[in-house]
Design an enzyme around this catalytic site. Structure first.
Site, PDB file in Angstrom:
ATOM      1  CD  GLU A 401      -1.673  -2.293   1.602  1.00  0.00           C
ATOM      2  OE1 GLU A 401      -2.756  -3.268   1.310  1.00  0.00           O
ATOM      3  OE2 GLU A 401      -0.514  -2.583   1.987  1.00  0.00           O
ATOM      4  CD  GLN A 423      -8.288  -7.114  -1.274  1.00  0.00           C
ATOM      5  OE1 GLN A 423      -7.530  -7.651  -0.530  1.00  0.00           O
ATOM      6  NE2 GLN A 423      -7.863  -7.232  -2.654  1.00  0.00           N
ATOM      7  CG  PHE A 424     -11.050  -4.937   3.353  1.00  0.00           C
ATOM      8  CD1 PHE A 424     -12.435  -4.891   3.684  1.00  0.00           C
ATOM      9  CD2 PHE A 424     -10.547  -5.866   2.713  1.00  0.00           C
ATOM     10  CE1 PHE A 424     -13.093  -6.169   3.290  1.00  0.00           C
ATOM     11  CE2 PHE A 424     -11.064  -6.859   2.197  1.00  0.00           C
ATOM     12  CZ  PHE A 424     -12.484  -7.144   2.682  1.00  0.00           C
ATOM     13  CB  ALA A 425     -11.137   1.461   5.220  1.00  0.00           C
ATOM     14  CG  ASP A 426     -10.173  -2.411   8.167  1.00  0.00           C
ATOM     15  OD1 ASP A 426     -10.656  -2.479   9.401  1.00  0.00           O
ATOM     16  OD2 ASP A 426     -10.995  -2.503   7.236  1.00  0.00           O
ATOM     17  CG  PHE A 427      -5.883  -3.985   4.319  1.00  0.00           C
ATOM     18  CD1 PHE A 427      -6.000  -4.366   5.526  1.00  0.00           C
ATOM     19  CD2 PHE A 427      -6.358  -4.558   3.068  1.00  0.00           C
ATOM     20  CE1 PHE A 427      -6.780  -5.735   5.667  1.00  0.00           C
ATOM     21  CE2 PHE A 427      -6.781  -5.777   3.106  1.00  0.00           C
ATOM     22  CZ  PHE A 427      -7.067  -6.488   4.345  1.00  0.00           C
ATOM     23  CG  HIS A 468     -11.172  -7.592   6.848  1.00  0.00           C
ATOM     24  ND1 HIS A 468     -10.570  -8.420   7.658  1.00  0.00           N
ATOM     25  CD2 HIS A 468     -10.394  -7.837   5.778  1.00  0.00           C
ATOM     26  CE1 HIS A 468      -9.526  -9.174   7.140  1.00  0.00           C
ATOM     27  NE2 HIS A 468      -9.541  -8.686   5.910  1.00  0.00           N
TER      28      HIS A 468
END
Length: 662
Positions: A401, A423-427, A468
Site C-alpha cells: 500500500e 482493498q479494505f479501509a483498515d489496510f 476488516h
C-alpha cells in the site's frame, strides 16, 4: 601529487571533462561557504555532501534536463547541475519567498517542476515509490525517459525501499535507484544495517540488474550512468546502482563524526572526488593551476553575488489568509446536472458506474489496487474495466500500500490522475505515512498538486471482525490538506466520486461496505457532479437536529420511522473535510437541540469536534446539551451479537427520546 583514483576518460571530450570538474567545484565551494555561515548563525542547519559530489553531478549530467530526479539532502550537485539560480537556493535555505516553499520547509525539502526535481521526503522511503509513479507515467506516455531517485544505505532498510523495487521490477519501470552507500546512517554503520556484501546484491531478489560503482570517480559515475540510462530509454526497466562513497562530515553538522575511526576518515580523505579529479586533469594537461584559480574566482564571485541577493530580500511577513489558502490547490467546482434519465441501482453499482464514466472522460486516469484488474476487485466494482480500458490504466498491484500511494503521487507529478483502491479501509495503515506526510502536505510545501483519490471500503455490519470493519475517517479529518468524502446514498456516491476525481487535491473517499448491496436509489445515468463540502438535509423539522453520515444516517432514518417521529432535521454530512458548518449551525439555531451520530468509537471522533463547534458557535440557541452517539471503545468484534452491542445503533432510540423530552 598523483591521483589516488583511477580515471579513464575514454572518448570524453576535453570540454566535457572541464564541465564535470566545474560542476563538482560549484557545490563544494557553496558547501564551504555554508559551513562558515552556519558557524556565524546565518543558516540554521546543514547536511554536508562534501566528498559525495561526484554522484550527484555525474548522475544529473548523464540525464536529460527534462528527466525527473528525486535527490536527497546531500545532493546539492543535482540542484546546481540543473542550473537552479543560486539566489533561489540561498533564499530557500534562509526561509525567504524567492525560495521554493515560501518559508514553509527547509534545506532540500522542496521540488520544482521547472527543473524536474522532486525534493526529498524526510521519511526517505516514500520517494522511491514516487519515482515508480513518475516512471510509470513515462512508460504509459512512451516518451523514452528515465527517472532517477536517490536514497542512502540507511534508507534501504525501510519497507518502502523493498516495496518500490518490487513494483518497479514487476512493472518494468524505467527507474534508476541510486543508493549512496556512505558508510553510516547517522551513526549506525553499514554492518548494523544489512548482512549482504553489497546493497547492489538486493537487486537479485527482485530480478533487477544492479551495479556497484565507485561513487568518488566522476568519470565512472558519468560514463556508467550515461550508458545505463540510454539503454533504459530504449528498453524500459529498473536498475539498482550502489555508489560506494563516504560521508566526510556529520549526518548534519551538529552531530559531528566522533563515532568514525580516524584512520577510516583519513583513508577516504585520500579519495576526495574533487581533489583527485583535479590532479588527474592537471596530469592530463586538461586543467592548469591558472585555469583552476580562475574557475574558483568566478564561482566564488557568483556565490557572493547571489548571497547578497538573498540577504537583501525582505523577510517573510506572515499572511494568515495565504497560509490557509495554500493548504489546498485552488479548484473551481464545475456543476454537471444529473440527467432526468434514471435507473434504480445499488450503492455499489453507482460507485462502479461513476468510476467507469470518469475513466471514459479522463484518458489520463489510472486505477490501481490489489485484484482490481481481471478479478474486478473484491467487491467487483472494477469488473470488466480491464477489457474496456486495458492493463496500462487498470493495474493490479502487489500487496504494498505504501509504495502504491507514493506511486499515485508520482503519477500526479507527471501529469496523470490516479484512483487507488485500498482493498479494505483498515489496510490504509500500511500506506498511512505517504498519505498524511506526502499527499496532504504537497501543495502547502511546494505548490504541487496531489491529484489522487484513495477509495476506502469501510465499516461494520458485515461481521468481518477487527481487521476488516473499521471506519477510520477520523485518522484523516484532522490532517490538513486532505479532503474526506463519505456518501450514504447511491446518487450522492456517484456524483461525489466524479467531483473527487475532478478535484486536483487528495481525496479520501469512504464507501461503506454494508451499503454496497443493501441500499438502492434512482440514479441519473449521465456523468454528473455533486459538490464537495455541501451537506444534504434529508428530513426537515424544528424539534431536533440529527447530524450523521455513512451507514449511521440509515440508522437514524430507521429509528425515526420505527418510532414514527416527524418534525426532525436530519443532516447527511456527505463530506467530512471540508465540513459544511453553515448547514449545521442553521439547523441547530432553528431546533435548539442536536445529536451527532457516528459509527466510529466515541473518543477523538468527528462527533466530538462537531459537538465542540456547536457549543462554541450556537451556545445561546441551545435548549439541551449536545448529544453524541458512537460505538464502544473497543476494537470491532466479529460475532454478530457482539458487533451489535459494539455499534451505537442500539443506543440511538433512547438518545432521541431523551433529547426530545429534555
Amino acid at each position: 601529487m598523483a591521483s589516488k583514483i583511477k580515471f579513464i576518460a575514454n572518448s570524453i571530450a576535453k570540454e566535457q571533462l572541464l564541465h564535470l570538474y566545474k560542476e563538482m567545484l560549484l557545490p563544494r565551494l557553496i558547501e564551504e561557504k555554508m559551513l562558515i555561515l552556519l558557524r556565524q548563525g546565518k543558516i540554521s542547519k546543514w547536511f554536508s555532501g562534501i566528498g559525495q559530489e561526484a554522484i550527484a553531478v555525474g548522475v544529473t549530467a548523464a540525464l536529460y534536463d527534462d528527466e525527473y530526479i528525486l535527490p536527497m539532502h546531500r545532493n546539492l550537485g543535482v540542484f546546481t547541475t540543473r542550473k537552479i539560480p543560486l539566489y533561489r537556493l540561498f533564499s530557500q535555505w534562509q526561509g525567504k519567498l524567492n525560495g521554493f516553499t515560501k518559508g514553509r520547509d527547509r534545506s532540500f525539502h522542496f521540488g520544482t517542476q521547472e527543473f524536474h526535481i522532486v525534493g526529498m521526503i524526510s521519511h526517505l522511503g516514500p520517494q522511491l515509490g514516487v519515482a515508480d509513479g513518475i516512471a510509470l507515467a513515462n512508460k504509459i506516455k512512451q516518451n523514452g525517459k528515465v527517472c532517477a531517485v536517490f536514497t542512502g544505505e540507511g534508507g534501504t532498510s525501510e519497507g518502502d525501499f523493498h516495496e518500490a523495487l518490487n513494483v518497479a521490477s514487476v512493472w518494468d519501470l524505467p527507474v534508476l535507484f541510486c543508493v549512496e552507500n556512505n558508510g553510516y546512517g547517522l551513526s549506525t554503520p553499514t554492518s548494523e544495517q544489512f548482512k549482504c556484501n553489497h546493497i547492489a546484491d538486493k537487486g537479485i531478489g527482485y530480478g533487477m540488474e544492479s551495479y556497484v560503482i565507485d561513487g568518488n570517480n566522476i568519470l565512472e559515475v558519468y560514463a556508467k550512468v550515461s550508458e545505463i540510462a540510454e539503454s533504459i530509454r530504449k528498453k524500459p526497466r529498473p536498475v539498482l546502482l550502489e555508489f560506494k562513497t563516504f560521508r566526510m562530515r556529520g549526518h548534519e553538522e551538529a552531530s559531528g563524526t566522533k563515532y568514525v575511526p580516524q584512520d577510516l576518515l583519513d583513508s577516504w580523505a585520500d579519495k576526495d572526488p574533487l581533489e583527485n579529479f583535479k590532479e588527474f586533469l592537471l596530469e592530463e594537461g586538461v586543467l592548469s593551476e591558472t585555469l583552476d584559480a580562475s574557475f574558483r574566482t568566478e564561482i566564488t564571485s557568483e556565490i557572493n553575488t547571489n548571497l547578497d541577493i538573498a540577504y537583501n530580500e525582505e523577510e517573510i511577513t506572515p499572511n494568515l489568509e495565504e497560509e490557509l489558502k495554500d493548504v489546498y490547490k485552488d479548484y473551481s467546482y464545475k456543476e454537471i446536472v444529473p440527467s432526468l434519465d434514471k435507473k434504480k441501482i445499488r450503492f455499489v453499482d453507482a460507485i462502479s458506474e461513476g468510476l467507469e464514466q470518469a475513466m471514459e472522460k479522463n484518458g489520463n486516469l489510472i486505477i490501481m489496487g490489489q485484484d482490481v484488474a481481471a478479478y474486478g476487485g473484491v467487491f467487483k466494482i472494477t469488473d470488466g474495466f480491464l477489457e474496456k480500458f486495458g492493463k496500462e490504466r487498470v493495474r493490479n498491484t502487489p500487496i504494498c500500500e505504501s509504495a502504491i500511494v507514493s506511486a499515485a503521487y508520482g503519477l500526479s507529478v507527471n501529469g496523470f490522475k490516479a484512483v487507488m483502491e485500498m482493498q479494505f479501509a483498515d489496510f490504509v495503515s500500511s500506506g498511512f505515512n505517504p498519505i498524511v506526510n506526502l499527499l496532504a502536505k504537497s501543495h502547502y510545501r511546494w505548490q504541487q498538486k496531489a491529484d489522487i483519490v484513495v477509495r476506502m471500503p469501510c465499516g461494520a455490519g458485515v461481521n468481518a471482525g477487527p481487521f476488516h470493519s473499521q471506519t477510520n475517517e477520523a485518522w484523516f479529518t484532522k490532517t490538513p490538506g486532505l479532503i474526506v468524502v463519505y456518501p450514504a446514498f447511491p446518487s450522492d456516491a456517484k456524483g461525489l466520486l466524479a467531483s473527487a476525481i475532478e478535484n486536483p487535491n487528495p481525496v479520501m473517499f469512504f464507501e461503506h461496505k454494508a451499503l454496497y448491496r443493501s441500499v438502492y436509489q434512482e440514479v441519473s445515468t449521465n456523468s454528473y457532479t455533486t459538490e464537495i463540502g455541501k451537506a444534504a438535509v434529508v428530513k426537515q423539522g424544528d424539534a431536533l437536529t440529527i447530524i450523521s453520515y455513512g451507514a449511521a444516517i440509515h440508522w437514524v432514518l430507521e429509528s425515526l420511522e420505527k418510532q414514527q417521529i416527524e418534525n426532525i432535521d436530519v443532516i447527511d454530512l456527505r463530506t467530512l473535510q471540508p465540513l459544511d458548518v453553515a448547514t449545521i449551525y442553521s439547523s441547530v439555531k432553528k431546533t435548539g437541540k442536536a445529536i451527532i451520530v457516528q459509527e466510529d468509537s466515541m473518543f477523538g471522533g468527528l462527533a466530538s469536534d462537531i459537538s465542540a463547534l456547536i457549543s462554541e458557535n450556537c451556545f445561546e440557541y441551545l435548549d439541551a446539551p449536545v448529544a453524541r452517539i458512537a460505538s464502544l471503545e473497543t476494537p470491532i468484534p466479529f460475532q454478530a451479537e457482539l458487533e451489535n452491542q459494539y455499534l451505537g445503533k442500539s443506543r440511538l432510540d433512547k438518545a432521541i427520546e431523551v433529547l426530545l423530552n429534555y
